[in-house]
Structures are given as structure tokens and as C-alpha cells.
Design an enzyme around this catalytic site. Structure first.
Site, PDB file in Angstrom:
ATOM      1  CB  SER A 173      -0.959   0.011   1.182  1.00 22.40           C
ATOM      2  OG  SER A 173      -0.274  -0.193   2.393  1.00 22.40           O
ATOM      3  CG  ASP A 181      -2.978   4.279   8.847  1.00 21.18           C
ATOM      4  OD1 ASP A 181      -1.801   4.663   9.064  1.00 21.18           O
ATOM      5  OD2 ASP A 181      -3.404   4.036   7.696  1.00 21.18           O
ATOM      6  CG  HIS A 225      -1.195   3.487   4.964  1.00 21.92           C
ATOM      7  ND1 HIS A 225      -2.281   2.940   5.631  1.00 21.92           N
ATOM      8  CD2 HIS A 225      -0.822   2.581   4.032  1.00 21.92           C
ATOM      9  CE1 HIS A 225      -2.556   1.753   5.113  1.00 21.92           C
ATOM     10  NE2 HIS A 225      -1.671   1.503   4.148  1.00 21.92           N
TER      11      HIS A 225
END
Length: 536
Positions: free
Chosen positions: A41, A257, A260
Site C-alpha cells: 500500500s 493509522d 501509512h
């Protein structure tokens, strides 16, 4: 811009078209450097709140090869080359470390175009990129991951898509290296390092590359995040891959979070990836240098900004992604006939008061360091010429718009060489101090000579004559009062002119009828006895 000049541009376009046809089978360009970017990601790009005016701005020498079909982004064809703007990975992702990696590489290699091959899948294990294991991995994966991987083909073969697109890219340029960010999912995987090495060596073999000329740069996990401990394993890849570098994440924490990067983190990590890659290809990274006023000192406001005196460009980009460039010219050819600053490529030609900007195209811009002398409102004018009715520009101060789009009127003789002064905007609020003024072309072919900022003219105070008061002592007499337009407003009696003036000044009804200026005349007197009253 005359018809003759337009024909010149048409000729250039025709020449470019011919080049495109004859160059179909040309050899790969050695100055087109291509990099494979893969991972999960943080490589895919998780920051969807990026700034379109900064992160979304196209770099003219950074391209991408589409690995997914994204009609919504104007990238419908897998394998085709497009401008490298986020999201590069898939169709609805965000800013990636690869975005700023490409831009910083291009800034440090001024004669090189950078190409990115982007393939990543959020939440995936390295197993997705293992050509011998990806099917088994996807068979047991959750549905969201299976569906995500299908962006790279119905079978989810992400590595297969890398090789497919990379082979097409090799027809245009040379693959120079690989960047990688992955590991958050594989904290418990004992042989992670060996599989990363396997994917690297598989790409080398399939694409006819050798390790000595193909560096591999991996990035650390978010600093202080949930997977920060895995960064030691990322650094440990140096034991498995010889031509290896690490992009440190120090100082770049999570967006909340634990996993990220923030927008600033993606920008900064992109720079660090580029710095590591440049070391491995033996290129010294460009140290950022700010732009400077052309004359050595800021242009004063109020005052005139000569369009040709845009700032001297600086070098590179700052860690926050901002560029130190002072101009952007969309056309690589210099069409101007002036030798003034010819080295910049900006199209300056002999016109107006001496030198003017011409051959402008939508998206071009110039910047000027200015110094506003005092807080206040300023009127803005410009000397412009346009041979069509669609030319336009816009002004910014410190990247904030201070005008709307300004449509430039077509000159009476349809000439790009007949300059007229137009009012750009009145009452622009500016604050004192140094700022960067930006001129952006928003519609083709406006020619501009200068832009001028001036203080609004203040209303002049009443003249000295209007304030004269006459002291005359006399018996009660008849007087008449008139407006400034000569309209008789009334007749009254007073003891002398001074008394008459006081009576008029205190009459509320007269205040409503005129704006404070009246003429008083003694009835039967000569014109010279006329007096003036001003309400203060």
C-alpha cells in the site's frame, strides 16, 4: 503573434508529426531511464488527500507506463506511456513514494526523461510477486485482495504484468533500477528476504538485465508505526542483494493509522528513494537552491513588472516537494527573436516597450520575487496583445490567486504586435513584505509586455476657494441658494453673507438635496457676490 508566426508553429507541429512516424522503429533512447516500482500500500499510494496544485502537477520529463486500464484518468491502454501524475497505481489510489522519486530523479538528471512502471497491491504479501507461488497465495486470500490483484489481469499475476509492460517500455528506453516498499503484511514470514531476492532476480532474468547495472532500493516502514520493527529486516536485504540501498523513514510518521505515510511523508520518502538511487548510479543528487530575483533585488510594488525579468531559476526540489524553478515553458523550441535571456527557452521577442512575452501556451507560467511596500489595495494593469478572442491569463501571489482568469480582448487589427493597456483588477489586497508573483497562461497566445501595480488615486480634498468664508456685516436682506448645477433651491432672509452661510449649513432639507456644496447669492447683487458653502 502574426499569421506568419502561427505558420511557423504549424510547421514545427508538422515536423514533430513526421518525427513520430519515422521514429516508430527507432532504437531505445539511452536518455530515457525507466524504473520499476512495486510493493504494497505505501508503494501503491495511500494518500488520497494530496494537493493537486503541487503533487498533481505534471513534470514534463517524468512519464509512466500504464499497468492498469483507467479510463477515468485518461489512461485506458495498458502498456502505453502517459504523464506521471497521481494516482499512478490503479485508478482510485493516492500519492505514492514513486511520484516524487521520479520528479527528484528528473531534477538531478536534466538531460534525462524518467519512466515509471507502477505495480502494487495494498495489504499483500511478497508472495503475490513470486511467479511460482502467487496462484496459491491468491487461492487462499480474502476476496478484497483477490479483486484488487485482478487490476493486473484476471489471474492476478502482478509480476506477469510487470514483465509484460517492462518489455514494451524497453522499446522506448532503458531500465535503470527498481524501487520497492513492502513488508507490513509479512512480519511473521521467516523467508521474506529470500523471496524479495527471488522477485528481483526474476525481473533481471526476464528483462535481460544484470545486477551490477540495476540497483534495488527498498524503503523502511513508517517511523514509529505499527510495523516500525520490520525496518531492520528491510535494511537486512543488503545481505541478499549486493547493489542495494535503503530509503530511511526517519521523521516520517503515520497519518494516524500506524501504517501509512502522510502526504508530506510520501514526498519526503520519494526524495530519499531518489537520493539512494542516485548514489548507486554514481550521480550526485542536486542540492536544492532557491530561485532569485533577476536583477538581484525584488521588484518593488507599487511599480511595473517587466514580464521578461522573471526570476533566475534555482535547482532541484525541496523536501516538501516544492520546486525551485522560476518558469515553465511548454514548447521546447525558442520561437522568440530576442537574444534577451535566450538560454531559458522562454519565448521572448522584440515588441511592446522593447521585449515582450509571446507564443504562449496554456499551462506556461513565470514567477517574480516582489516586495510590497505597504499593506493595502492596489490596482493592476497590463500591456497585452492578442490576435484572437480566446487568450487569457491569471495572477497569483504566493500560489494564491489574486485575480480571476483575465480574458484578453482581441486587438482591432487582429495583431499580436499591437499592444493595449487593460485593467486587470482594481482593489487587489496585498500585504507588505516579500512575495512571489506568478503569471499563468490559461488560454493560448496572449502576448504580454508588462504588469503594473499602482495605489488607487485618493479623492482630492475641496479646493481652498471652496472653503473660503466671507465675513460681511450688513442689514437683513434677501438671499437665494443654488445647487452646483445652478438649480435654485430656495429664498430666505439673513443678516449678511456670514449669517446666510450659517443658515444654509444648518438646513437639514438642503443636506438631502445636494452633496454638501451650494452657491449663495444676495438677490439683486452682482455675480461677484456669489458665495460657496461646503458641509464638512
Amino acid at each position: 503573434m502574426s499569421f506568419k508566426k502561427l505558420m511557423g508553429i504549424a510547421g514545427v507541429a508538422a515536423g514533430l508529426s513526421m518525427f513520430a512516424v519515422t521514429g516508430v522503429n527507432a532504437a531505445p533512447d539511452p536518455n530515457f531511464h525507466i524504473y520499476i516500482a512495486y510493493g504494497q500500500s505505501n508503494m501503491e499510494g495511500n494518500a488520497t488527500n494530496f494537493d493537486k496544485n503541487i503533487d498533481g502537477k505534471e513534470h514534463p520529463r517524468v512519464k509512466m507506463f500504464a499497468t492498469t486500464s483507467c479510463s477515468n484518468l485518461g489512461r485506458p491502454t495498458v502498456g502505453e506511456m502517459y504523464p506521471a501524475v497521481p494516482p499512478m497505481f490503479k485508478c482510485n489510489q493516492g500519492l505514492s513514494v514513486a511520484d516524487w522519486f521520479g520528479r527528484h530523479m528528473a531534477d538531478s538528471l536534466p538531460d534525462v526523461t524518467i519512466g515509471i512502471i507502477p505495480v502494487a497491491q495494498g495489504g499483500t504479501s511478497i508472495r503475490l510477486f513470486d511467479p511460482d507461488d502467487y496462484k496459491n497465495y491468491l487461492n487462499s486470500a480474502e476476496s478484497w485482495l483477490k479483486n484488487g490483484a485482478k487490476a493486473y489481469g484476471d489471474d492476478g499475476n502482478a509480476m506477469g504484468r510487470i514483465i509484460e509492460v517492462a518489455k514494451k517500455a524497453q522499446e522506448k528506453g532503458v531500465i535503470k533500477g527498481i524501487i520497492f516498499h513492502q513488508g507490513e503484511t509479512d512480519g511473521g514470514m521467516s523467508n521474506w528476504e529470500q523471496i524479495v531476492k527471488k522477485t528481483y532476480e526474476y525481473m533481471l532474468k526476464q528483462l535481460g538485465l544484470n545486477a551490477e547495472e540495476t540497483p534495488f532500493v527498498a524503503g523502511e516502514m513508517v517511523d514509529g508505526g505499527s510495523c516500525a520493527g520490520f525496518s531492520s529486516r528491510v535494511r537486512g536485504l543488503s545481505k541478499y542483494i549486493a547493489n542495494f540501498g535503503v530509503a530511511s523513514s526517519k521523521g516520517y510518521g503515520s497519518k494516524g493509522d500506524g501504517l501509512h505515510f502522510t502526504v508530506e511523508g510520501y514526498r519526503g520518502m520519494g526524495l530519499r528513494y531518489a537520493q539512494e538511487m542516485l548514489k548507486l548510479v554514481n550521480v550526485t543528487p542536486v542540492d536544492p537552491e532557491p530561485q532569485e530575483p533577476f536583477s538581484g533585488k525584488a521588484i518593488e510594488i507599487p511599480g511595473k513588472v517587466e514580464v521578461e525579468d522573471f526570476d533566475k531559476p534555482g535547482k532541484g526540489r525541496n523536501e516538501d516537494g516544492t520546486s525551485n524553478a522560476s518558469y515553465s515553458d511548454e514548447d521546447s523550441e525558442n520561437h522568440g527573436d530576442s537574444d534577451y535571456r535566450k538560454d531559458t527557452g522562454v519565448d521572448l521577442y522584440k515588441a511592446g516597450d522593447g521585449v515582450a512575452l509571446g507564443y504562449t501556451q496554456t499551462g506556461e507560467w513565470l514567477e517574480y520575487t516582489v516586495e510590497v511596500k505597504a499593506d493595502g489595495e492596489y490596482n493592476v494593469e497590463a500591456s497585452v496583445a492578442a490576435g484572437n478572442s480566446t487568450s487569457a491569463f491569471k495572477l497569483y501571489m504566493d500560489d494564491k490567486a489574486i485575480t480571476d482568469e483575465i480574458s484578453v480582448p482581441q486587438t482591432a487589427d487582429n495583431s499580436w504586435d499591437t499592444y493595449e493597456t487593460i485593467t486587470v483588477k482594481e482593489g487587489v489586497k496585498l500585504s507588505a513584505g516579500k512575495h512571489v508573483l506568478k503569471l499563468e497562461i490559461t488560454a493560448n497566445y496572449v502576448n504580454i509586455d508588462w504588469i503594473q501595480f499602482s495605489e488607487p488615486k485618493k479623492a482630492e480634498p475641496p479646493s481652498a476657494i471652496a472653503k473660503v468664508r466671507f465675513d460681511m456685516t450688513e442689514a437683513e436682506s434677501s438671499y437665494s441658494v443654488y445647487s452646483m448645477q445652478g438649480q435654485k433651491l430656495g429664498t430666505f432672509t439673513a443678516r449678511g453673507m456670514a449669517d446666510a452661510m450659517n443658515l444654509v449649513k444648518t438646513d437639514a432639507n438642503l443636506r438631502k438635496q445636494a452633496q454638501g456644496v451650494f452657491f449663495i447669492r444676495k438677490n439683486g447683487a452682482k455675480l461677484m457676490s456669489k458665495k460657496v458653502v461646503v458641509f464638512e
